[in-house]
Enzyme design. Structure first.
Site, PDB file in Angstrom:
ATOM      1  N   LYS A  20      31.690  20.724 -11.979  1.00  0.00           N
ATOM      2  CA  LYS A  20      32.253  20.780 -10.626  1.00  0.00           C
ATOM      3  C   LYS A  20      31.513  19.836  -9.666  1.00  0.00           C
ATOM      4  CE  LYS A  20      34.124  25.484 -11.042  1.00  0.00           C
ATOM      5  NZ  LYS A  20      34.173  26.844 -10.421  1.00  0.00           N
TER       6      LYS A  20
ATOM      7  N   ARG B  43      32.094  29.590 -22.522  1.00  0.00           N
ATOM      8  CA  ARG B  43      31.889  30.640 -21.512  1.00  0.00           C
ATOM      9  C   ARG B  43      30.471  31.188 -21.625  1.00  0.00           C
ATOM     10  NH1 ARG B  43      35.859  31.272 -17.486  1.00  0.00           N
ATOM     11  NH2 ARG B  43      34.884  33.294 -17.161  1.00  0.00           N
TER      12      ARG B  43
ATOM     13  N   THR C 103      30.330  34.236 -13.711  1.00  0.00           N
ATOM     14  CA  THR C 103      30.977  33.521 -12.602  1.00  0.00           C
ATOM     15  C   THR C 103      30.042  33.413 -11.396  1.00  0.00           C
ATOM     16  OG1 THR C 103      33.140  34.302 -13.325  1.00  0.00           O
ATOM     17  CG2 THR C 103      32.968  33.558 -11.041  1.00  0.00           C
TER      18      THR C 103
ATOM     19  N   TYR D 279      44.171  27.158 -10.148  1.00  0.00           N
ATOM     20  CA  TYR D 279      43.702  28.396  -9.523  1.00  0.00           C
ATOM     21  C   TYR D 279      44.854  29.267  -9.007  1.00  0.00           C
ATOM     22  CZ  TYR D 279      38.989  26.530  -9.977  1.00  0.00           C
ATOM     23  OH  TYR D 279      37.804  26.043 -10.475  1.00  0.00           O
TER      24      TYR D 279
ATOM     25  N   GLU E 288      45.482  23.866 -19.461  1.00  0.00           N
ATOM     26  CA  GLU E 288      44.577  23.100 -18.594  1.00  0.00           C
ATOM     27  C   GLU E 288      44.343  21.687 -19.137  1.00  0.00           C
ATOM     28  OE1 GLU E 288      41.152  25.682 -18.019  1.00  0.00           O
ATOM     29  OE2 GLU E 288      42.406  27.201 -17.060  1.00  0.00           O
TER      30      GLU E 288
ATOM     31  N   PHE F 122      39.080  33.787  -0.595  1.00  0.00           N
ATOM     32  CA  PHE F 122      38.295  32.561  -0.773  1.00  0.00           C
ATOM     33  C   PHE F 122      39.111  31.412  -1.342  1.00  0.00           C
ATOM     34  CE2 PHE F 122      37.708  35.289  -4.529  1.00  0.00           C
ATOM     35  CZ  PHE F 122      38.079  34.431  -5.556  1.00  0.00           C
TER      36      PHE F 122
ATOM     37  N   HIS G 184      33.378  24.745 -14.759  1.00  0.00           N
ATOM     38  CA  HIS G 184      34.574  25.520 -15.088  1.00  0.00           C
ATOM     39  C   HIS G 184      34.757  25.519 -16.600  1.00  0.00           C
ATOM     40  CE1 HIS G 184      38.808  26.796 -15.221  1.00  0.00           C
ATOM     41  NE2 HIS G 184      38.973  25.829 -16.097  1.00  0.00           N
TER      42      HIS G 184
HETATM   43  P1  IDP Z   1      35.513  31.719 -13.800  1.00  0.00           P
HETATM   44  O1  IDP Z   1      35.301  30.369 -13.152  1.00  0.00           O
HETATM   45  O2  IDP Z   1      34.203  32.307 -14.265  1.00  0.00           O
HETATM   46  O3  IDP Z   1      36.568  31.706 -14.867  1.00  0.00           O
HETATM   47  P2  IDP Z   1      37.479  32.940 -12.017  1.00  0.00           P
HETATM   48  O4  IDP Z   1      37.598  34.395 -11.741  1.00  0.00           O
HETATM   49  O5  IDP Z   1      38.526  32.259 -12.845  1.00  0.00           O
HETATM   50  O6  IDP Z   1      36.006  32.712 -12.643  1.00  0.00           O
HETATM   51  O7  IDP Z   1      37.372  32.220 -10.618  1.00  0.00           O
HETATM   52  C1  IDP Z   1      37.531  30.829 -10.517  1.00  0.00           C
HETATM   53  C2  IDP Z   1      36.536  30.295  -9.509  1.00  0.00           C
HETATM   54  O8  IDP Z   1      36.779  30.863  -8.229  1.00  0.00           O
HETATM   55  C3  IDP Z   1      35.073  30.673  -9.816  1.00  0.00           C
HETATM   56  O9  IDP Z   1      34.462  29.807 -10.749  1.00  0.00           O
HETATM   57  C4  IDP Z   1      34.437  30.583  -8.455  1.00  0.00           C
HETATM   58  O10 IDP Z   1      34.104  29.229  -8.135  1.00  0.00           O
HETATM   59  C5  IDP Z   1      35.552  31.038  -7.536  1.00  0.00           C
HETATM   60  N1  IDP Z   1      35.365  32.473  -7.210  1.00  0.00           N
HETATM   61  C6  IDP Z   1      35.601  33.523  -8.027  1.00  0.00           C
HETATM   62  N2  IDP Z   1      35.310  34.693  -7.421  1.00  0.00           N
HETATM   63  C7  IDP Z   1      34.862  34.360  -6.178  1.00  0.00           C
HETATM   64  C8  IDP Z   1      34.407  35.137  -5.045  1.00  0.00           C
HETATM   65  O11 IDP Z   1      34.345  36.366  -5.056  1.00  0.00           O
HETATM   66  N3  IDP Z   1      34.041  34.418  -3.937  1.00  0.00           N
HETATM   67  C9  IDP Z   1      34.108  33.046  -3.888  1.00  0.00           C
HETATM   68  N4  IDP Z   1      34.531  32.289  -4.930  1.00  0.00           N
HETATM   69  C10 IDP Z   1      34.905  32.938  -6.054  1.00  0.00           C
HETATM   70 MG    MG Z   2      38.586  31.323 -14.669  1.00  0.00          MG
END
Ligand code: IDP
Ligand code: MG
Length: 135
Positions: free
Chosen positions: A12, A88, A94, A52, A129, A60, A118
């Protein structure tokens, strides 16, 4: 041996700006996974929205779209045995505050909004993706 599969991963903008891309690429290679394709590029607003989609109703969301389009990322197709789960596991949780030391997020990030990397969360999403970011 687990089945060979492909995943999509992306270093990122925060980690690129902080000059961590070399170290992160090294960790992926050192794990035994193979980087099959790689490109430094900016995520388009359309790609960000598609990637997303599942978070569109979150408070957010706009911040997330602004962040992921804020500068160059490193787009990668990564392959190997159970590549989705293995990436992962290298990435960590996350929220970097919950990510274990030794994971990419544990070592290179402090904030869930800008968490360094990511990785697709399923083989189906990986295919989607890869198409979204490379075709
Ligand atoms: P991941 O990236 O671990 O798969 P996801 O739930 O798919 O997690 O969320 C995508 C991205 O959204 C995360 O990597 C993070 O940058 C952002 N994100 C997820 N949850 C939050 C939050 O509670 N606050 C702010 N950003 C968040
Ligand atoms: Mg994700």
């Amino acid at each position: 041996m687990a089945a060979i599969e492909r995943t999509y991963s992306m270093i990122k903008p925060d980690a690129v700006r902080a000059r961590h891309m070399g170290e992160i690429i090294t960790r992926i290679e050192r794990s035994g996974l193979v980087i099959e394709r790689m490109e430094l590029a900016e995520v388009t607003p359309e790609q960000a929205a598609a990637n997303y989609e599942h978070l569109a109703d979150k408070p957010f969301y706009q911040e997330l779209i602004d962040f992921i389009t804020s500068g160059p990322v490193v787009k990668m197709v990564v392959s190997g045995p159970s590549a989705v789960a293995k990436m992962r596991s290298l990435m960590g949780a996350t929220d970097p505050l919950e990510a274990a030391p030794g994971t990419i997020r544990g070592d290179f990030a402090l904030n869930v909004n800008s968490n360094a990397i990511h990785g697709s969360d399923s083989p189906e999403n990986a295919l989607r993706e890869i198409e979204l970011f490379f075709e």
